[in-house]
Design a protein around this motif. Sequence first.
Motif, PDB file in Angstrom:
ATOM      1  N   GLN A   1      -1.171  -0.092   7.621  1.00 19.58           N
ATOM      2  CA  GLN A   1      -1.367   1.272   7.141  1.00 19.58           C
ATOM      3  C   GLN A   1      -0.088   2.086   7.294  1.00 19.58           C
ATOM      4  OE1 GLN A   1      -2.559   4.250   9.663  1.00 19.58           O
ATOM      5  NE2 GLN A   1      -0.918   3.130  10.723  1.00 19.58           N
TER       6      GLN A   1
ATOM      7  N   THR B   1       0.862  -1.180   0.000  1.00 19.14           N
ATOM      8  CA  THR B   1       0.000   0.000   0.000  1.00 19.14           C
ATOM      9  C   THR B   1       0.895   1.224   0.000  1.00 19.14           C
ATOM     10  OG1 THR B   1      -1.898   1.082   1.059  1.00 19.14           O
ATOM     11  CG2 THR B   1      -0.273   0.061   2.525  1.00 19.14           C
TER      12      THR B   1
ATOM     13  N   GLN C   1      -7.329  -0.105  -0.663  1.00 22.90           N
ATOM     14  CA  GLN C   1      -7.902  -0.740   0.518  1.00 22.90           C
ATOM     15  C   GLN C   1      -8.406  -2.137   0.153  1.00 22.90           C
ATOM     16  OE1 GLN C   1     -11.177   2.250   0.659  1.00 22.90           O
ATOM     17  NE2 GLN C   1     -12.495   0.491   1.125  1.00 22.90           N
TER      18      GLN C   1
ATOM     19  N   THR D   1       2.430  -0.085  11.129  1.00 29.62           N
ATOM     20  CA  THR D   1       2.647   1.262  10.612  1.00 29.62           C
ATOM     21  C   THR D   1       4.058   1.395  10.051  1.00 29.62           C
ATOM     22  OG1 THR D   1       1.090   2.153  12.229  1.00 29.62           O
ATOM     23  CG2 THR D   1       2.613   3.721  11.262  1.00 29.62           C
TER      24      THR D   1
ATOM     25  N   LEU E   1      -5.019  -0.378   4.414  1.00 25.22           N
ATOM     26  CA  LEU E   1      -5.633   0.937   4.312  1.00 25.22           C
ATOM     27  C   LEU E   1      -4.867   1.871   3.380  1.00 25.22           C
ATOM     28  CD1 LEU E   1      -6.532   1.630   8.059  1.00 25.22           C
ATOM     29  CD2 LEU E   1      -7.845   0.388   6.315  1.00 25.22           C
ATOM     30  N   ASP E   2      -5.557   2.930   2.975  1.00 26.05           N
ATOM     31  CA  ASP E   2      -5.005   4.013   2.172  1.00 26.05           C
ATOM     32  C   ASP E   2      -5.274   5.310   2.928  1.00 26.05           C
ATOM     33  OD1 ASP E   2      -4.491   6.042   0.369  1.00 26.05           O
ATOM     34  OD2 ASP E   2      -5.755   5.249  -1.238  1.00 26.05           O
ATOM     35  N   THR E   3      -4.233   5.881   3.535  1.00 24.55           N
ATOM     36  CA  THR E   3      -4.416   7.099   4.328  1.00 24.55           C
ATOM     37  C   THR E   3      -4.013   8.359   3.568  1.00 24.55           C
ATOM     38  OG1 THR E   3      -2.205   6.934   5.326  1.00 24.55           O
ATOM     39  CG2 THR E   3      -4.030   5.846   6.483  1.00 24.55           C
TER      40      THR E   3
END
Length: 514
Positions: free
Chosen positions: A363, A255, A311, A404, A325-327
């Motif tokens: 993420q 990601t 995502q 993370t 996830l894509d933040t």
Amino acid sequence: MDAHPPNSPTHPRRRSLLKAAGVSSAALLAGIGVPGTAEAAWSGARLRDDPFRLGIASGDPSDDGFELWTRLAPEPLAPDGHGGMPLAPFDVRWEVAEDERFRRVVRRGHALATAELAHSVHPRVRGLRPERLYFYRFRTGRWTSPVGRVRTAPRAGTRPASFTFATASCQAWYHGWFSAHRHLAADAPDVVFFLGDYIYEYAITAANLWREGVTPGEGHDRETVTLAEYRLRYALTKTDPDLQAAHAAAPFVITPDDHEVQNNYADETSAYGIPPEDFRLRRAVAYRALYENAPLPRAALPIGGPDARYQRRLVIGDLATFNVLDTRQHRAPERGSILGASQERWLLDGLRGSRTTWNVLAQQVAVMHVTDDRVDQWDGFPAARQRLLDTFADPSVTNPVVLTGDTHRATAGDLHADFADPGSPVVGSELITTSIASDGDGADTDPYEPDWTQHPWVKFYSGRRGYTLCRMTPRELTADFRAVSWVQRDAQAPVSTLARFVTEAGRPGLEKVN
């Protein structure tokens, strides 16, 4: 996180972007190996030099298959971004076997490598057995690729005795060698979660070229903006043999963060003043180049605009659900949202509906509170973070853990129900992996450490380079923070475990055991 930001904004070379922003459906279907497309369109051309110099990869394993990837590039650093390939299409054959010598081939097929997608192919393999080790390779003409290995996931309704995974992020090629990837490959995890900054967009100059003994070649003395420039930067990154070894050793779940496009961008907004229309075009070509160079599913290729879907969920039997996830793409500071309304609803509903023992977020940026001025992390979105923490506190959500990247520091910490009250219950844990090479050799301590260690929920901090290796069972999750001694002078640094933490199922929080 920055790996030496530019001194001034670089505006897109708009004509090149406009030309490169779209992808035809025919090229997409041929590249993923839809039956009939490769055989019908193949040019019959032959290559004189080895086209597999960027390696091979697999990704996103399910209980019956996985993504495969390669990109033909006999001259990877050709400045036009085409890797020394003619513009003609090439037939690429792939095989999956139960043994490394390919005596028991169980699946095979064709895909068409076209110039439109930088001669990359992305076949999705299906119909395999769950929780089995497989080997794969590619062929084109007289050339055969290296062999990769990949394990399918356990089937739903089963609970594996253990599952191993690694996390990695932030590999600025110019800041150091990727020796951490060599050690990661030797550890042979079931999956590698790569949590952003696979490439860096900055110009490579004498001031930031800390990887000793190399020259990057033509075309890297400016910030990546056009499709050709992004392709070339991926090629430079992927020529690293240790990165290739890691991809061959295990499937990657990738990601992106910000540097795949531009430092600190948010949604369609550049942090350096690029007009929104131009930045949308830049984001489109950046996402396209990422797809061309990674074992990503087809939803990650933007078609007809700047949007891609990153995502997704990986389910490991009844043991774990990984929410990827894509933040970046959906964050909206003016609305206090780091995920966007749709992705946040997808995540929180999925957490509440999960029935696996562990529920993991893979993420990009730190969830735990650090300082109020770190607005590029979840600290900049306190309402969204509180909604996440409230969901973690729901009794129906079992054993939440956050993985993370971004910070270039290895950090472990507890997640409290309310960071304004350090005495509030611990509702989860966060494991922040350091960089592969960004920011050079690093050190055990650095000027950022007091920002983190001032908080009682931070259990560990190190500025060394490396990765995190985890082993998950129905009873506990063990995390080893692995570090190499140096990255700048060569790729020969040894690896060691700086710290080990355990989280017991049913007991939120981290316990240091080494």
